[in-house]
Design an enzyme around this catalytic site. Structure first.
Site, PDB file in Angstrom:
ATOM      1  N   VAL A 135       0.843  -1.188   0.000  1.00  0.00           N
ATOM      2  CA  VAL A 135       0.000   0.000   0.000  1.00  0.00           C
ATOM      3  C   VAL A 135       0.884   1.244   0.000  1.00  0.00           C
ATOM      4  CG1 VAL A 135      -1.838   1.237   1.197  1.00  0.00           C
ATOM      5  CG2 VAL A 135      -1.755  -1.254   1.293  1.00  0.00           C
ATOM      6  N   ASP A 168     -11.549 -11.688   7.900  1.00  0.00           N
ATOM      7  CA  ASP A 168     -10.177 -11.419   8.332  1.00  0.00           C
ATOM      8  C   ASP A 168     -10.145 -10.221   9.278  1.00  0.00           C
ATOM      9  OD1 ASP A 168      -7.523 -12.055   8.513  1.00  0.00           O
ATOM     10  OD2 ASP A 168      -6.931 -11.101   6.633  1.00  0.00           O
TER      11      ASP A 168
END
Ligand SMILES: *[C@@H]1O[C@H](CO)[C@@H](O)[C@H](O)[C@H]1NC(C)=O
Ligand SMILES: *[C@@H]1O[C@H](CO)[C@@H](O)[C@H](O)[C@H]1NC(C)=O
Ligand SMILES: *[C@@H]1O[C@H](CO)[C@@H](O)[C@H](O)[C@H]1NC(C)=O
Ligand SMILES: *[C@@H]1O[C@H](CO)[C@@H](O)[C@H](O)[C@H]1NC(C)=O
Ligand SMILES: *[C@@H]1O[C@H](CO)[C@@H](O)[C@H](O)[C@H]1NC(C)=O
Ligand SMILES: *[C@@H]1O[C@H](CO)[C@@H](O)[C@H](O)[C@H]1NC(C)=O
Length: 657
Positions: free
Chosen positions: A359, A468
């Site tokens: 990211v 998750d």
């Protein structure tokens, strides 16, 4: 080549706390020993101890002088690490390799060696030769000296089970607290082979665990013994090794040694007079570390906050306008635009890596400029591509103030890129146990996360399972509002086939039933949420020296004693709403119920968080037992839930992961 790695790591809560009696985390490692180990202050070598050839010799080695081995008889050696180590309210883990050999041409040998937690740094008593193994002598036994030793006894005295056993000695070597013969484990202490030993002390379980194996083999658990360090040794000890010979020679060598302690930080630690060294460490090091941590944690975000306050307001308006005009549809970006925005995905713009991609922070040259986070999915992985589309399909149509907003995507050639709103305070895992967050903020984050889950599970039209939930996927904006992100594993609930195809999620946060049903349900998300709740309240990660079961047991343990506030993060001091914290922890425990049908619905959780009058669910007094699974030879699985309560049951998580 000798190397000494000494890390003194101090937790921030120690820095912020004024109490000096709290234990200190310490770890060191000797991958090998050279002569300077004994001379330059890395170790205190006493008696017959010498260092060289990569190892420590605790008692004299055989030489080629056949006329006499008498110089090797009646010898005592003791070697200690020079810095005192906290022994109370800590977990201790140490691993070392020893080699015990008879002398050539001697068919008997003696006596053995020990790992010791000694009350001070003084030498072994002079008459602690032979079967006393350098631990004590007749004048220091019976509790005169407070210490604990794990003996590796290679000589059979009248009181011993055999000439090949380990034992735990506190006040007497003749009456060990416990002993165990090694013969049934296929280990021969006197074999002259390298033997690896691991000794763990679980602070809050008060359990000493010893495992051994020949070097290179899998360690085998040999002995578990319940010991209360606070009753056995002083609050700080010197750790090391002792060995002795009597009327027959034997060589005792230590080849490597690593040692670490992790404090458990019981709120009411046992106080003691502190030595100079510890005082210096406790005052100077925490202050420096504390300042550093504060700087690292707060300075950048503070600067950003000041700088971008205005920008952010504009940006919000911008996003608002954009989402209205675009009718809630994320827009398509060109590869060129995103490369420019992120300085060609430069290292300096990297915010983090994980899952199937990295990211980057970027700035879109709009007017005003928009700060974005761009996730670049590694194009080589099939999994990555799947994740990319899962993410566009799920989060793309979701709108909630506690869910990271997908602004757009780019799919040019090999490049799979996702564009999100930028979260200036990073992810929640950066804070747990590391940086201070006040209780109101923590509660706001947990409430936000629960709201996000409620939206996903029930209020978004098509129910979605995130699969998750963990602190790394909870992003924090400049006001520390939680935004659930990373929908790479998320699935639409009715998409049954997809849910059963692969085991997904993160060990430690995965509900036990996922292992045998393979299905992800909203209840699984609730379980993971429960883990995040107790991590945030306790200020500790479920991973580390404690496995996920230990953290859950830890909270249950205090809850069972009606003292659940004792597991609250020490960084909070007493600055929190006790009733709210209690309710939050109980919600966490309820969510962690091993039986998915017993977990609360997320709607109930949100109601409890938003309304202090909302009734709590019933909790048993002890941790509900784990769910056993047995896998038959045909590969089918059967399950049954045991009725007895047992905190030490083998965990399903650890068997999958
Ligand atoms: C002792 O000597 C070794 C080099 O042999 C060095 O690496 C180590 O830092 C020294 N330790 C101390 C405490 O001076
Ligand atoms: C003893 O002698 C043998 C060969 O004579 C040699 O290999 C060995 O290193 C010697 N040991 C010591 C301790 O000097
Ligand atoms: C061998 O042993 C004798 C008697 O103990 C001693 O005098 C002599 O110095 C020793 N020699 C060596 C090389 O160690
Ligand atoms: C050790 O060897 C001696 C002869 O060198 C023998 O008399 C004795 O019995 C042996 N002891 C053991 C325990 O095998
Ligand atoms: C042993 O500890 C005392 C303080 O407890 C210290 O003054 C002394 O220097 C230490 N001795 C060694 C050899 O480190
Ligand atoms: C000691 O306890 C651990 C788990 O707590 C277990 O795995 C191990 O088998 C036990 N060892 C013995 C010798 O009982």
């Amino acid at each position: 080549m000798f190397m000494l790695l000494l890390f003194l790591s101090i937790f921030l809560h120690q820095a912020s706390s004024t109490r000096l009696d709290e234990p200190l985390a310490l770890s060191f490692s000797f991958p090998t020993f050279d002569p300077s180990s004994c001379t330059n202050g890395s170790l205190i070598c006493m008696g017959s101890v010498t260092a060289g050839n990569g190892y420590l010799s605790l008692t004299p080695e055989p030489n080629n002088n056949s006329t006499s081995s008498s110089s090797a008889l009646d010898q005592v050696g003791r070697v200690l690490f020079p810095v005192p180590v906290s022994a109370w309210s800590t977990s201790i883990s140490t691993t070392f390799t020893v080699r015990i050999s008879p002398f050539p041409n001697h068919n008997v040998s003696g006596d053995g060696m020990a790992f010791i937690l000694a009350q001070d740094n003084s030498t072994s008593p002079p008459s602690s030769t032979g079967s006393y193994l350098g631990i004590m002598d007749s004048s220091t036994q019976g509790g005169v000296v407070k210490q604990l030793a794990v003996e590796f006894d290679a000589f059979m005295n009248e009181w011993d089970p055999d000439a090949n056993h380990i034992g735990i000695d506190t006040i007497s070597v003749m009456n060990p607290v416990a002993s165990k013969s090694l013969s049934t484990y296929g280990i021969d202490l006197k074999s002259g082979r390298n033997i690896k030993v691991k000794i763990d002390y679980h602070g809050w379980k008060k359990m000493l665990q010893i495992s051994m194996a020949y070097s290179g083999d899998q360690l085998v658990s040999i002995l578990n013994q319940s010991i209360d360090m606070a009753d056995t040794v002083p609050s700080t000890v010197f750790v090391g090794f002792t060995a002795a010979t009597g009327k027959v020679p034997e060589s005792h060598q230590v080849l490597d040694w690593t040692f670490s302690t992790i404090p458990y930080l019981y709120p009411h630690g046992h106080g003691s007079k502190l030595e100079k060294v510890k005082t210096i460490l406790l005052i100077v090091v925490p202050v420096i570390m504390g300042l550093l941590v504060v700087l690292v944690c707060f300075l950048p975000s503070f600067q950003k906050y000041m700088k971008r306050r205005k920008e952010m307001v504009k940006q919000k308006v911008d996003i608002e306008i954009r989402s209205r005009t675009a009718a809630n549809v994320p827009k398509m970006f060109t590869q060129n635009m995103l490369a420019k925005a992120t300085h060609n995905f430069s290292k300096g713009n990297l915010l983090g890596t994980g899952g199937f991609g990295s990211v980057y922070k970027g700035t879109l040259k709009d007017d005003p400029p928009t700060i974005i986070a761009v996730k670049k999915i590694s194009a080589t992985s099939k999994q990555g591509e799947k994740e990319y589309f899962a993410e566009i399909c799920t989060i793309g149509r979701l709108r909630h103030k506690n869910i990271v907003q997908l602004l757009g995507w780019c799919h040019e050639g090999e490049h799979l890129l996702l564009v999100y709103e930028y979260m200036s305070n990073g992810s929640l895992d950066r804070y747990i146990g590391k940086c201070f967050l006040d209780w109101e903020t923590r509660f706001k984050i947990l409430t936000g996360l629960a709201s996000a889950l409620l939206y996903l599970h029930e209020d978004s039209g098509n129910p979605v399972v995130h699969r998750d939930i963990k602190p790394n996927n909870v992003m924090l904006d400049e006001e520390f509002n939680a935004h659930l992100g990373d929908f790479g594993l998320a699935r639409l609930l009715q998409d049954d086939a997809a849910m059963t195809t692969m085991l997904a999620g993160t060990p430690g946060y995965l509900a036990p039933e996922v292992g045998f049903t393979g299905k992800s349900t909203p209840e699984c998300d609730v379980y993971s949420f429960g883990m995040v709740v107790i991590e945030v309240v306790c200020g500790r990660r479920s991973k580390g020296i404690m496995d996920e079961n230990s953290l859950v047991d830890y909270v249950w343990n205090w809850y069972g004693q009606n003292e659940v506030l004792k597991c609250v993060d020490q960084m909070l001091g007493s600055e929190f709403d006790e009733e709210q914290v209690k309710r939050t922890l109980m919600v966490g425990l309820a969510c962690l119920h091993p039986d998915s049908t017993q977990r609360p619905k997320i709607r109930k959780v949100v109601q409890i968080f938003l309304n202090s009058d909302e009734a709590l669910m019933d909790l048993p007094e002890t941790r509900p037992s784990a769910v056993y699974i047995s896998v038959s030879s045909t590969g089918s699985t059967t399950t049954n839930v045991e009725s007895k309560s047992a905190p030490q049951l083998p965990s399903l998580e650890s068997s999958i992961c």
